[in-house]
Scaffold this active site. Structure first.
Site, PDB file in Angstrom:
ATOM      1  N   ASP A   1       0.937  -1.002  -0.263  1.00  0.00           N
ATOM      2  CA  ASP A   1       0.029  -0.052   0.241  1.00  0.00           C
ATOM      3  C   ASP A   1       1.036   1.254   0.053  1.00  0.00           C
ATOM      4  O   ASP A   1       1.445   1.463   0.941  1.00  0.00           O
ATOM      5  CB  ASP A   1      -0.979   0.101   1.238  1.00  0.00           C
TER       6      ASP A   1
ATOM      7  N   GLY B   1       1.354   4.917  -0.078  1.00  0.00           N
ATOM      8  CA  GLY B   1       0.587   6.363   0.294  1.00  0.00           C
ATOM      9  C   GLY B   1       1.220   7.184  -0.125  1.00  0.00           C
ATOM     10  O   GLY B   1       2.499   7.270  -0.172  1.00  0.00           O
TER      11      GLY B   1
ATOM     12  N   ASN C   1       3.719   7.001   3.704  1.00  0.00           N
ATOM     13  CA  ASN C   1       4.469   5.827   3.750  1.00  0.00           C
ATOM     14  C   ASN C   1       4.229   4.835   2.898  1.00  0.00           C
ATOM     15  O   ASN C   1       3.049   4.979   2.357  1.00  0.00           O
ATOM     16  CB  ASN C   1       4.148   5.210   5.204  1.00  0.00           C
TER      17      ASN C   1
ATOM     18  N   ASP D   1      -6.459   3.553  -2.441  1.00  0.00           N
ATOM     19  CA  ASP D   1      -6.591   3.362  -1.117  1.00  0.00           C
ATOM     20  C   ASP D   1      -8.077   3.449  -0.585  1.00  0.00           C
ATOM     21  O   ASP D   1      -8.490   2.428   0.114  1.00  0.00           O
ATOM     22  CB  ASP D   1      -5.724   4.039  -0.249  1.00  0.00           C
ATOM     23  N   ARG D   2      -8.653   4.244  -1.166  1.00  0.00           N
ATOM     24  CA  ARG D   2     -10.259   4.501  -0.925  1.00  0.00           C
ATOM     25  C   ARG D   2     -10.711   3.515  -1.350  1.00  0.00           C
ATOM     26  O   ARG D   2     -11.876   3.117  -0.773  1.00  0.00           O
ATOM     27  CB  ARG D   2     -10.803   5.947  -1.289  1.00  0.00           C
TER      28      ARG D   2
END
Length: 259
Positions: free
Chosen positions: A6, A8, A11, A110-111
């Site tokens: 993941d 972002g 991070n 991510d959403r």
């Protein structure tokens, strides 16, 4: 074993997942210039501490909101794990949910992954709050359709802006104000703690109340992200906390791709 990544804005989280169980997770600051070789040196050492190696990885799946970081993560996957990575949102791991918004392509990976995981865990009307670089509120209806949401500055981003713009204000930690929970501070530091922390709690509660009123039906609030637990101690607005919601969603997408 699945390596879920993941990426972002702040991070990159790497997780080893077996079935739906997260066996290990690590994070590193997001830097689009970091090469696949650099990721490999760092990650292989951490995996070795868990008794794991590249041969244990059968697949890699990536969700990213930082397009410039994707190439180097793909290199990591192909060169060091001998896997062509699955990219969340692209065949064969397209979202598989209705995105009921005018520009579906603008929704962050991510959403979308959070929405998939939250609906699988709680198949009802939902408000998903993710505490990251930005704090996002996402509305998913009982059918699993993504209906829209809210983007607010993350609390660390808000604090950085305040400290950088005001020369005499000190940097403070993100924590609940100590003492009797008064919202009238008597020192600069206490007033900043109150403004940042209780101001953020008030924003969360206010936006959830307005969102529920607009939905017109009861909606469960699911929170994720590093600060969810901290805020949960001082508000009753959360119905559930899922710290690894994005990784869970990536595991679900991978399972779907196999079937």
């Amino acid at each position: 074993m699945l390596l879920a990544i993941d990426a972002g804005n702040t991070n990159v989280v790497f997780a080893l997942v077996e079935g739906r169980e997260i066996k290990a997770r690590w994070r590193i600051a997001t830097d689009p210039r970091r090469t696949g070789d650099e990721y490999a040196v760092w990650l292989h050492n951490l995996m070795a501490l868990e008794g794991k190696g590249p041969a244990d990885i059968e697949a890699v799946i990536i969700a990213t909101v930082v397009p410039r970081a994707l190439h180097n993560l793909e290199v990591l996957s192909t060169k060091y794990f001998d896997c062509d990575p699955l990219i969340a949102g692209h065949d064969p791991v397209s979202w598989g949910i209705q995105l009921d918004i005018p520009e579906p392509g603008s929704l962050g990976a991510d959403r979308a992954v959070n929405a998939i995981a939250a609906h699988a865990l709680y198949p009802e009307d939902l408000i998903v709050i993710d505490f990251g670089t930005a704090t996002t509120f996402d509305v998913i209806d009982y059918s699993g359709a993504y209906k829209g949401g809210i983007i607010a500055p993350g609390i660390n981003l808000s604090l950085d802006a305040l400290v950088n713009a005001a020369a005499k204000l000190p940097r403070i930690a993100i924590e609940a104000p100590e003492g009797n929970m008064s919202v009238i501070g008597t020192t600069t530091e206490s007033q900043m703690h109150i403004g940042v922390f209780w101001g953020y709690v008030a924003m969360i509660e206010g936006l959830v109340e307005r969102t529920r009123a607009e939905i017109g039906r009861p909606a469960k609030v699911v929170s994720t992200g590093g600060l969810a637990t901290l805020f949960d101690e001082h508000t009753r607005v959360f119905d559930a906390i899922e710290p690894d919601l994005t990784i869970q969603g990536l595991a679900m997408l991978y399972e779907r791709s196999k079937s």
